[in-house]
Structure formats: C-alpha cells, structure tokens
Design an enzyme around this catalytic site. Structure first.
Site, PDB file in Angstrom:
ATOM      1  N   LYS A 115      26.341  49.808  39.265  1.00 24.06           N
ATOM      2  CA  LYS A 115      25.507  48.800  39.936  1.00 24.06           C
ATOM      3  C   LYS A 115      24.376  48.416  39.014  1.00 24.06           C
ATOM      4  O   LYS A 115      23.930  49.223  38.194  1.00 24.06           O
ATOM      5  CB  LYS A 115      24.914  49.375  41.220  1.00 24.06           C
TER       6      LYS A 115
HETATM    7  N1  GLU Z   1      28.362  43.611  45.321  1.00 27.67           N
HETATM    8  C1  GLU Z   1      29.584  43.805  46.050  1.00 27.67           C
HETATM    9  C2  GLU Z   1      29.612  45.184  46.654  1.00 27.67           C
HETATM   10  O1  GLU Z   1      28.589  45.803  46.862  1.00 27.67           O
HETATM   11  C3  GLU Z   1      30.803  43.467  45.220  1.00 27.67           C
HETATM   12  C4  GLU Z   1      31.001  44.293  43.994  1.00 27.67           C
HETATM   13  C5  GLU Z   1      32.158  43.803  43.135  1.00 27.67           C
HETATM   14  O2  GLU Z   1      32.868  42.904  43.534  1.00 27.67           O
HETATM   15  O3  GLU Z   1      32.312  44.371  42.052  1.00 27.67           O
HETATM   16  O4  GLU Z   1      30.640  45.679  47.023  1.00 27.67           O
END
Ligand code: GLU
Length: 424
Positions: free
Chosen positions: A114
C-alpha cells in the site's frame, strides 16, 4: 494550499493494532508456526520519500510519500495509493497487510502493499497533482514494477493518477509498461468493469450474506456511509437488487429518507456539484456517526477506517454489515458485534472485487488482449461468490466470525506459500 491537520477521527483506534489482533487470533486457531508468524507480522519493506513539488505559485512544497510492501510470498505486491492528510505509517502498514490477506482470500497471485502521500488533494490544482504523482513515481521507480509491486487507485486517486504514474514509469524505463499499475483509463489499457468492481463485489457478497441470514432483498433497508467510488456504486447496485437505500453520506454529512433515496439521482447530483452531496435534497440531514446507528437491515461502511469502534458498536442495529472500506471496524468493536449476533462480511472479503478486477487488468495488459465487460463481471462475480463460500465454510468449521474465518483462509494460503519457498 493550507497545511491544517484535519481533526483527528473521533475515538480512533490504531488500525495496525486492529489488524494484528485479528491476525494473532487467526494464527492461534490455525496453529501457525512461529517462523511463519514472525515473517508475516512485519512488513517486508517500508519506503518513505520526500517529494519536492513546484506549486502553481512558484513555491516548492515538500510532501511525504510512503510505500509499504507487506509480503511478496504469493507474488508481486499489490495495492492502492491514497492521497490524504490522514496518511501515516501505521495506517499504510495495516492497509498493506490487509492487501496480502485480501489477495489470498480471493485467490489471486499477489502479495500485499500500500502507498500514500500526505497531502490535501482537494486544495491542489490538476497540475500540482500531476507533478506530485510523477515525483512519487520517480521516487518509487525501484519499488514499482509489473513483476515487483503494482499500485492502483485508493482513496482520492483514480484513473487520471494511474495514467500519470504509468506514463512516468514508462518514460523512466524507456518502455511502454501498462502492467505497472491498474485502475488505468480504458483507453490506456484499463479493464472494462474496473471502476465498478469494488462496489459490485460488495453487492455480490451482501447478496450471499443476505441469503445465509434469510433477509429478503425486496423487503430490506440499507444505509451506506461514504459516497466515493466504493460507496456510490455499492449503493447503486444494492438498490438494483431491490433493497431500499434509506441513507447515504459523504464528508458533508448524512442524507436520510425513510422512503428511499434515488441513488442514480444522488450520483448525478454529486458529479455536477464538485464531487460532494452538499445541498442534496433529502428528507433530513444526519451525521456520519448517526448513519451507522440507523435501524436498517444492512449497513455498508464505505468511507474509511475506524468508524465502528467500541464506543458505538453496541448501538448498531443492522443485522448485516458489509465492509466496503478497509478497516472500518476496530478489533474491539468486533467483540461487541459478535456478541450481538451482527454478521460482518469483512473488508478483506467484501471489497476484494476491486483488486480482483485489477488482477484481470494486469493479465489483459500482459497478454495484450482485452475482455468484454460481460466477461469481466462474470469472472469477478464467480471469484467473489467462491471466496464468500470458502470463508463461510471456514467460519462454520472453526466456529468463528466471518472476519476471523477470512484471516484463517488467507493466512493458511500465505503460510503454505512461504513454507514452499523457504526463508533464508
Ligand atoms: N485500493 C483498492 C483496495 O484497497 C484496490 C487495490 C488494487 O486494485 O490493487 O483493495
């Protein structure tokens, strides 16, 4: 731009501690060996960068950017990037670990990561946001990569930021590299169905859970906290299932109407109103705290972390909570909700539709062949239904909540991958 810190979230509990307490419980039930436990409890990589950006007024502002890779045991790390003044290291660490568990729950070949930039995107111009995104990409050039670490949209980021990121990364590499990120615009190698994917998965898992609880969608009511990508699309698709959406909310507060809110109209209003619901015509105004305590059948927290805590969990009247946001419920709140027999479809299952279609986007980028929207929906729905059933079966087998069952399913897969690969 202003540098005022936003007011701290009321009653906030530490999201990393909340994540760890569930991890600990699932690891104990699973009898996870000490070695795997030690590897998985700490993020594999933490990168913090200072990002100097020339602002429109000619001054240089230095922003702080983060990327945490929690695990790459199952494949390249995957996870979004958020732009918010609330971004801090403990939050990003928790969100990165949740991505590891989320990808494992739905069985896609990724680890978890993240990222975030501490900034106030609403007070920045498009040019400033572009320069910030390019600076961040440049700083993370050795972290990101289609086989290493693959970002995506998260809070306050979307297709435009992913297009800048892909462009900057491709320029640095001297090679068009669409698979370095997902959630791109359709014309740049994005996938059909990606924008709706998270909300669609929330709807699919909500339907599956309603089936287990015997809730008839045609007679049920629902409240949705948060009206960004996840909240608004979840609300729209849940309404199409027959439920009455009696309340919605965003940063401007809550909008309540016992007769039901027309979600298409609310989305159109938001789009023409600078992105917020301010001034939306509803029966009455409520707060973002009150929306959680409404007497509804289904509650979808789709705003941010730590909304349901030990301070308000006992006041929740919904029979079913489906977590569109990451980490909306603290670990302390779980205990109270379990006690009160509230079923919670946990974030790492409920909102995994987004990363599932991100995976499909990455696959399409790699093969250079693009699927129809119908195929994307069909495959994503199947993935979400199967994951729900797997987690439900684990909850029956181990006598746990769906949340702990989801962690059990995830940790079991990740620890097996670790065992095969070995630690050295
Ligand atoms: N930000 C989204 C999540 O928390 C998508 C992450 C992604 O598609 O890699 O799942």
């Amino acid at each position: 731009m202003s540098y005022q810190e936003p007011a701290p979230i009321k009653n906030q509990e530490n999201p990393f501690e909340s994540m760890m307490s569930r991890f600990d419980e699932a690891a104990r039930i699973l009898g996870l060996d000490k070695n795997s436990y030690n590897v998985l409890k700490s993020p594999a990589k933490t990168v913090i960068v200072s990002l100097p950006v020339i602002m429109d007024d000619g001054t240089v502002q230095v922003f702080e950017g983060y990327r945490v890779v929690h695990s790459q045991a199952m494949g390249p790390s995957k996870g979004g990037i958020r732009y918010s003044m609330d971004v801090h290291l403990d939050e990003v660490k928790a969100l990165a670990a949740w991505m590891t568990w989320k990808c494992a729950v739905v069985g896609i070949p990724y680890g978890g990561g993240k990222g975030g930039i501490k900034c106030d995107p609403r007070s920045m111009s498009k040019g400033e946001l572009e320069r910030l995104t390019r600076a961040y990409t440049g700083a993370m050039r050795d972290v990101f990569g289609p086989e290493k670490d693959i970002p995506a949209p998260d809070m306050n980021t979307g297709p435009q930021e992913m297009a800048w990121l892909m462009d900057e990364y491709s320029k640095i590499q001297g090679l068009y590299t669409p698979a370095v990120t997902t959630g791109k615009p359709l014309v740049l190698g994005g996938s059909s169905g990606r924008v709706e994917a998270t909300g669609r998965g929330v709807m699919v898992t909500a339907r599956a859970a309603m089936g287990k609880l015997g809730i008839n969608p045609m007679e049920a009511t629902c409240a949705v906290q948060g009206f960004g990508n996840v909240g608004s699309i979840s609300a729209k698709l849940i309404q199409l299932q027959g439920l009455k959406i009696v309340a919605i909310s965003d940063i401007t507060g809550g909008y309540y109407d016992p007769k039901g809110i027309d979600i298409e109209a609310a989305i159109a209003y938001r789009n023409q109103n600078g992105g917020t619901l301010e001034g939306f015509n509803a029966e009455s105004r409520i707060t973002n705290e009150e929306i959680l305590e409404l007497d509804v059948d289904v509650l979808v927290p789709a705003a941010m972390e730590d909304q349901i805590t030990k301070h308000n969990a006992a006041k929740i009247k919904a029979k079913l909570i489906v977590e569109g946001a990451n980490g909306p419920t603290s670990a302390n709140a779980d205990l109270i909700l379990n006690e009160n027999n509230v079923m919670v479809v946990p974030d790492i299952l409920a909102n995994a539709g987004g990363v599932t279609v991100s995976y499909f986007e990455w696959v399409q980028n790699k093969i250079g062949y693009y699927w129809t929207e119908e195929r994307v929906h069909r495959r994503a729905d199947r993935t979400m239904k199967q994951a729900f059933e797997e987690v439900y079966a684990a909850s029956q087998k181990y006598g746990t909540s769906l949340r702990i069952a989801a962690y059990i399913v995830a940790i079991d897969k990740v620890s097996k991958a670790l065992a095969y690969r070995g630690v050295f």
